[in-house]
Design an enzyme around this catalytic site. Sequence first.
Site, PDB file in Angstrom:
ATOM      1  CG  ASP A 163      -1.427  -1.243   1.198  1.00  0.00           C
ATOM      2  OD1 ASP A 163      -1.928  -1.512  -0.109  1.00  0.00           O
ATOM      3  OD2 ASP A 163      -2.025  -0.877   2.391  1.00  0.00           O
TER       4      ASP A 163
HETATM    5  N1  URA Z   1      -1.607  -6.526   4.017  1.00  0.00           N
HETATM    6  C1  URA Z   1      -1.660  -4.673   3.686  1.00  0.00           C
HETATM    7  O1  URA Z   1      -2.721  -4.373   4.532  1.00  0.00           O
HETATM    8  N2  URA Z   1      -1.042  -3.608   3.274  1.00  0.00           N
HETATM    9  C2  URA Z   1       0.295  -3.949   2.911  1.00  0.00           C
HETATM   10  O2  URA Z   1       1.136  -2.754   2.149  1.00  0.00           O
HETATM   11  C3  URA Z   1       1.029  -5.570   2.515  1.00  0.00           C
HETATM   12  C4  URA Z   1      -0.366  -6.000   3.532  1.00  0.00           C
END
Ligand code: URA
Length: 240
Positions: free
Chosen positions: A109
């Site tokens: 993310d």
């Molecule tokens: N899980 C999440 O919620 N975000 C990420 O970036 C990676 C794994």
Amino acid sequence: MQIERILHSQGFGSRKDCRALIRAGRLSVNGEICDDPAAGFDPGSTDGTPGLEFSLDGELWQFRARAYLMLHKPAGYECSAKPVFHPSVFSLLPAQLLARGVQCVGRLDQDTTGLLLFSDDGQFIHRWSSGRKNIPKVYEATLKHPADERLIAQLLAGVVLHDDPVPVVAQACALPAPQCLHLTLCGGKYHQVKRMIAAASNRVEALHRSRIGGLELDPALPPGQWRWLEAADLARLEGC
Ligand code: URA
């Protein structure tokens, strides 16, 4: 192999661009200026290991038949070549790597930090992409609410996410501090860590990925910086 082709394969432009920069005397090989685009050299590598050394405008490069790298992803970057709200992680890599078509291996993310791999090897990207079920990844989550052993028990037993009735389990869990959770997951559903922790009635305030397979994020790599994966790193990645 002709030096013009070697430079082209490493992302230094079209064959014509490479010819022009060689003729302009901007290239040195083995410490000597090489201004003949047809001069032949042994590239010295058929995989991700470093081969022939050359310098372009004084910057040192090593031929690599394949590119494998790690980036310490900072917060505020999107894992997309066409980002919408934030700059792209690709803007943190040199133009030569983009020109040779490196892609990120899975996604984080925009607000997640930590270990992100890139390659121009399609098989490698496919094998290590986050959706694959047999690759452990370690995340360090800062929690909004202090937690205790009950959160660990819940995550190890499995929590149900809204898009799938089958519970998702953590492979391992530790709580080194009440608001710091270390979580090992196999698989990579969308926002998986944040959704698992929300399903367990807490909230992720910050998220960092510290390991993929047996490979740790290099502690010497500052946020925003990348480095090549060497043979030992690739072996560590496998060693999980
Ligand atoms: N899980 C999440 O919620 N975000 C990420 O970036 C990676 C794994």
